[in-house]
Design a protein around this motif. Structure first.
Motif, PDB file in Angstrom:
ATOM      1  N   ALA A  68       0.756  -0.957   0.196  1.00  0.00           N
ATOM      2  CA  ALA A  68      -0.301   0.172   0.221  1.00  0.00           C
ATOM      3  C   ALA A  68       0.934   0.953  -0.157  1.00  0.00           C
ATOM      4  CB  ALA A  68      -0.969   0.048   1.476  1.00  0.00           C
ATOM      5  N   CYS A  69       1.494   1.510   0.833  1.00  0.00           N
ATOM      6  CA  CYS A  69       2.829   1.793   0.705  1.00  0.00           C
ATOM      7  C   CYS A  69       3.133   2.916  -0.475  1.00  0.00           C
ATOM      8  CB  CYS A  69       3.517   2.149   1.896  1.00  0.00           C
ATOM      9  SG  CYS A  69       5.385   3.523   2.292  1.00  0.00           S
ATOM     10  N   ALA A  70       4.061   1.078  -1.279  1.00  0.00           N
ATOM     11  CA  ALA A  70       4.444   1.309  -2.393  1.00  0.00           C
ATOM     12  C   ALA A  70       4.008   1.906  -3.781  1.00  0.00           C
ATOM     13  CB  ALA A  70       5.361   0.205  -2.895  1.00  0.00           C
ATOM     14  N   HIS A  71       2.272   1.663  -3.927  1.00  0.00           N
ATOM     15  CA  HIS A  71       1.497   1.936  -4.432  1.00  0.00           C
ATOM     16  C   HIS A  71       1.368   2.906  -4.315  1.00  0.00           C
ATOM     17  CE1 HIS A  71      -2.300   2.074  -6.702  1.00  0.00           C
ATOM     18  NE2 HIS A  71      -1.802   1.584  -7.377  1.00  0.00           N
ATOM     19  N   ARG A  72       1.573   4.054  -3.154  1.00  0.00           N
ATOM     20  CA  ARG A  72       0.872   5.445  -3.042  1.00  0.00           C
ATOM     21  C   ARG A  72       1.525   6.393  -3.141  1.00  0.00           C
ATOM     22  NH1 ARG A  72      -3.648   8.789  -1.036  1.00  0.00           N
ATOM     23  NH2 ARG A  72      -4.488   5.915  -1.910  1.00  0.00           N
ATOM     24  N   LEU A  73       3.313   6.014  -2.918  1.00  0.00           N
ATOM     25  CA  LEU A  73       4.759   6.849  -4.003  1.00  0.00           C
ATOM     26  C   LEU A  73       4.814   7.220  -4.802  1.00  0.00           C
ATOM     27  CD1 LEU A  73       7.135   5.038  -0.529  1.00  0.00           C
ATOM     28  CD2 LEU A  73       6.317   7.373  -0.746  1.00  0.00           C
ATOM     29  N   ALA A  74       4.459   5.811  -5.668  1.00  0.00           N
ATOM     30  CA  ALA A  74       4.559   5.487  -7.000  1.00  0.00           C
ATOM     31  C   ALA A  74       3.733   6.505  -7.534  1.00  0.00           C
ATOM     32  CB  ALA A  74       4.138   3.805  -7.484  1.00  0.00           C
ATOM     33  N   MET A  75       2.219   6.284  -7.145  1.00  0.00           N
ATOM     34  CA  MET A  75       1.278   7.473  -7.278  1.00  0.00           C
ATOM     35  C   MET A  75       1.481   8.818  -7.690  1.00  0.00           C
ATOM     36  SD  MET A  75      -2.003   5.941  -6.305  1.00  0.00           S
ATOM     37  CE  MET A  75      -2.892   7.481  -7.181  1.00  0.00           C
ATOM     38  N   LYS A  76       2.555   8.978  -6.772  1.00  0.00           N
ATOM     39  CA  LYS A  76       2.747  10.462  -6.339  1.00  0.00           C
ATOM     40  C   LYS A  76       4.033  11.072  -7.546  1.00  0.00           C
ATOM     41  CE  LYS A  76       0.100  10.865  -2.852  1.00  0.00           C
ATOM     42  NZ  LYS A  76      -1.527  12.185  -2.605  1.00  0.00           N
ATOM     43  N   GLY A  77       3.944   9.788  -7.921  1.00  0.00           N
ATOM     44  CA  GLY A  77       5.777   9.871  -8.675  1.00  0.00           C
ATOM     45  C   GLY A  77       6.708   9.665  -8.579  1.00  0.00           C
ATOM     46  N   HIS A  78       7.412   8.962  -7.309  1.00  0.00           N
ATOM     47  CA  HIS A  78       8.191   8.356  -6.811  1.00  0.00           C
ATOM     48  C   HIS A  78       8.806   6.483  -7.164  1.00  0.00           C
ATOM     49  CE1 HIS A  78       7.325  11.752  -4.659  1.00  0.00           C
ATOM     50  NE2 HIS A  78       6.706  11.381  -3.849  1.00  0.00           N
ATOM     51  N   ALA A  79       9.839   6.909  -7.239  1.00  0.00           N
ATOM     52  CA  ALA A  79      11.070   5.419  -7.109  1.00  0.00           C
ATOM     53  C   ALA A  79      10.577   4.404  -6.350  1.00  0.00           C
ATOM     54  CB  ALA A  79      11.664   5.597  -8.434  1.00  0.00           C
ATOM     55  N   VAL A  80      10.151   3.631  -6.212  1.00  0.00           N
ATOM     56  CA  VAL A  80       9.639   2.401  -5.425  1.00  0.00           C
ATOM     57  C   VAL A  80      11.057   1.036  -5.388  1.00  0.00           C
ATOM     58  CG1 VAL A  80       8.277   1.893  -3.651  1.00  0.00           C
ATOM     59  CG2 VAL A  80       8.162   3.849  -4.432  1.00  0.00           C
ATOM     60  N   ASP A  81      11.799   0.523  -4.671  1.00  0.00           N
ATOM     61  CA  ASP A  81      12.146  -0.848  -4.710  1.00  0.00           C
ATOM     62  C   ASP A  81      10.899  -1.109  -2.746  1.00  0.00           C
ATOM     63  OD1 ASP A  81      13.646  -0.523  -6.848  1.00  0.00           O
ATOM     64  OD2 ASP A  81      15.731   0.354  -5.995  1.00  0.00           O
ATOM     65  N   ILE A  82      11.139  -2.440  -3.459  1.00  0.00           N
ATOM     66  CA  ILE A  82      10.371  -3.206  -2.620  1.00  0.00           C
ATOM     67  C   ILE A  82      11.425  -4.613  -2.520  1.00  0.00           C
ATOM     68  CG2 ILE A  82       8.409  -4.351  -1.044  1.00  0.00           C
ATOM     69  CD1 ILE A  82       7.056  -2.632  -3.822  1.00  0.00           C
ATOM     70  N   PHE A  83      11.589  -4.477  -1.427  1.00  0.00           N
ATOM     71  CA  PHE A  83      12.318  -5.590  -1.047  1.00  0.00           C
ATOM     72  C   PHE A  83      11.790  -6.610   0.189  1.00  0.00           C
ATOM     73  CE2 PHE A  83      14.996  -1.556  -1.157  1.00  0.00           C
ATOM     74  CZ  PHE A  83      16.201  -2.075  -2.023  1.00  0.00           C
ATOM     75  N   ASP A  84      12.267  -8.133   0.085  1.00  0.00           N
ATOM     76  CA  ASP A  84      11.274  -9.142   0.829  1.00  0.00           C
ATOM     77  C   ASP A  84      11.829 -10.443   0.868  1.00  0.00           C
ATOM     78  OD1 ASP A  84       8.399  -9.285   1.500  1.00  0.00           O
ATOM     79  OD2 ASP A  84       8.659 -11.686   1.170  1.00  0.00           O
ATOM     80  N   LYS A  85      11.859 -10.910   2.663  1.00  0.00           N
ATOM     81  CA  LYS A  85      13.011 -11.853   2.511  1.00  0.00           C
ATOM     82  C   LYS A  85      12.141 -13.237   1.947  1.00  0.00           C
ATOM     83  CE  LYS A  85      10.679 -13.172   6.572  1.00  0.00           C
ATOM     84  NZ  LYS A  85      10.825 -13.402   8.496  1.00  0.00           N
ATOM     85  N   LYS A  86      10.909 -13.491   1.609  1.00  0.00           N
ATOM     86  CA  LYS A  86      10.422 -14.225   0.728  1.00  0.00           C
ATOM     87  C   LYS A  86      10.667 -14.361  -1.097  1.00  0.00           C
ATOM     88  CE  LYS A  86       7.963 -15.745   4.375  1.00  0.00           C
ATOM     89  NZ  LYS A  86       8.197 -17.277   4.632  1.00  0.00           N
ATOM     90  N   SER A  87       9.856 -15.602  -1.338  1.00  0.00           N
ATOM     91  CA  SER A  87      10.364 -15.197  -3.327  1.00  0.00           C
ATOM     92  C   SER A  87       9.342 -14.796  -3.432  1.00  0.00           C
ATOM     93  CB  SER A  87      10.518 -16.797  -3.107  1.00  0.00           C
ATOM     94  OG  SER A  87       9.569 -17.820  -2.795  1.00  0.00           O
ATOM     95  N   LYS A  88       8.392 -14.542  -3.220  1.00  0.00           N
ATOM     96  CA  LYS A  88       7.147 -13.755  -4.060  1.00  0.00           C
ATOM     97  C   LYS A  88       6.959 -12.515  -2.961  1.00  0.00           C
ATOM     98  CE  LYS A  88       5.319 -18.166  -5.240  1.00  0.00           C
ATOM     99  NZ  LYS A  88       3.630 -18.654  -5.336  1.00  0.00           N
ATOM    100  N   GLY A  89       6.593 -11.904  -3.551  1.00  0.00           N
ATOM    101  CA  GLY A  89       5.317 -10.424  -2.974  1.00  0.00           C
ATOM    102  C   GLY A  89       4.121 -11.263  -2.235  1.00  0.00           C
TER     103      GLY A  89
END
Length: 444
Positions: free
Chosen positions: A156-177
């Motif tokens: 949710a955070c990444a999507h709202r930031l992307a909507m605002k025009g920011h570049a977002v990298d999501i890091f996750d310990k699992k193999s899927k989001g």
């Protein structure tokens, strides 16, 4: 997975494939067009709607239901997604019976609320099935934000930031989001790989990279993220599991309920998933209910849920308790585990009856044994290791306002932060609100 000589009571294929398919079918069938119109017609479209206040993401529920009633479900979906970009999953897993539907005026007047959750699913499914994304990305700002954790808060955070025009990298310990939506929710609540479909659909906003198999720790430090990015959001959830504090906890057949559910969610063949003949689940929350019900659906003969307090104190809603009881789960209240019995392998769980003294739970000295070849621990999770410098209270990251931590430029939300209830919808709200605050702080 196959049965092991060290766990003689745990075996796969306790039920035929046809029975498993039926047991793990969609818990609530989706509404068709006519059913949605009938359900929407029951809404009073309250001016000061209590259902909105009861929704952690404050979706304008009367508006989206009116949009369905007037034949514009696509507009209804946009109303939902504007506040909750994971509205499709929340329509499936939210405890609506204790949130929006409990607050519904129809519930107070008739004991039967408007089916808000199913109406939300009806609208969001229509838009997601078409594949198009309802929002456009703003012009690029040149700012970069790191999000740790691809669960509901992080997405949710990444999507709202992307909507605002920011570049977002999501890091996750699992193999899927997906986080708990992918690994921690009962399969009958989210069928047909919906969690991954939702992640793929969300990413269509653009400007987001998902970097899997990257855990915060030695290989990915908070200091590095602070150096490389303009802001950091922590939404990694809770990685550890509380112990039973009972003798024999290390015996074969004892494991965390969240691990059991994750294996089930990732299994290609439910018939190959081992389950005990006599399963005991310790805990009283949603994870305990999900583990107990799914054990029964996999073919366990006897499933017992042990909770140290009374029924009225259970975190799981009465609806979820009734669901478990309807599937054959036995409840034992006011009892706590003392010892896992067995010679290397669990054979029974010895419990002690409890009494409540003030806010504490005390043993009475009276014990009893429950046959158990599989014991599932669902007594809460812990944050685990945290970066130096973050203020921690009550086992969670301390936040103020819209997720600001004690470190400048670092925000947090979801289960890892000391916000509201540990619910998907609450995590979405916290991730969304943190994104708005990050955007303001970046001055872009």
């Amino acid at each position: 997975m196959t049965n092991s000589p060290f766990t003689p009571g745990i075996a796969p294929a306790r039920l035929p494939a046809e029975a498993l398919a039926e047991n793990f079918a969609d818990l609530h069938a989706p509404l068709d067009g006519h059913e949605a119109l009938v359900a929407a017609d029951r809404c009073y479209f309250c001016h000061d709607a209590p259902c909105i206040t009861a929704c952690p993401t404050t979706i304008d529920i009367p508006l989206f239901i009116r949009q369905i009633a007037t034949g514009t479900p696509e507009a209804a979906a946009e109303t939902i997604f504007d506040q909750n970009i994971l509205g499709g999953m929340c329509a499936r897993v939210c405890p609506t019976e204790t949130l929006c539907e409990e607050a519904c005026v129809r519930e107070a007047a008739e004991g039967k609320p408007v089916e808000i959750g199913r109406l939300q699913r009806f609208a969001t499914d229509i838009v997601m099935a078409k594949g198009a994304h309802p929002f456009a990305r703003a012009e690029a700002t040149g700012k970069k934000v790191a999000v740790v954790g691809a669960g509901p808060a992080g997405l949710a955070c990444a999507h709202r930031l992307a909507m605002k025009g920011h570049a977002v990298d999501i890091f996750d310990k699992k193999s899927k989001g997906g986080g708990l939506n992918e690994y921690g929710i009962a399969s009958y609540k989210s069928t047909e790989d919906f969690a991954q479909s939702e992640v793929d659909w969300l990413m269509k906003i653009g400007g987001i990279r998902l970097l899997t198999d990257r855990a915060l720790g030695n290989e990915l430090t908070l200091g590095e993220l602070q150096s490389d990015y303009d802001a950091v959001f922590l939404g990694m959830g809770l990685g550890g599991v509380n112990t039973l504090r009972a003798n024999g906890e290390t015996r074969d057949g004892v494991r965390a309920a969240v691990e059991f559910i994750a294996d089930l969610r990732q299994a290609d063949d439910l018939g190959a998933l081992p389950v005990g003949r006599n399963v005991v689940v310790v805990g009283g929350g949603m994870t305990a209910i999900d583990a107990a019900v799914q054990s029964k659906l996999l073919g366990a003969e006897n499933v017992t849920l042990v909770y140290r307090r009374g029924r009225e104190a259970m975190p799981a809603s009465p609806y979820e308790q009734d669901l478990a009881a309807s599937k054959g789960v036995r409840f034992v209240f006011n009892a706590m585990p003392l010892e896992v019995l067995g010679n290397g392998t669990a054979t029974a769980l010895r419990c002690e009856y409890t009494r409540i003294e003030g806010r504490s739970v005390q043993g009475t000295g009276e014990t009893f044994d429950i046959p158990a070849d599989q014991v599932l621990k669902a007594i809460g999770q812990t944050l685990g290791a945290t970066p130096d410098g973050l203020l921690i209270e009550g086992g969670k990251i301390t936040v103020t306002g819209a997720g600001r931590t004690s470190m400048a430029g670092v925000w947090a939300g979801g289960d890892c932060a000391n916000g509201g209830e540990d619910l998907t919808v609450t995590a979405v709200a916290e991730g969304r609100d943190a994104a708005e605050d990050i955007h303001t702080a970046l001055g872009a």
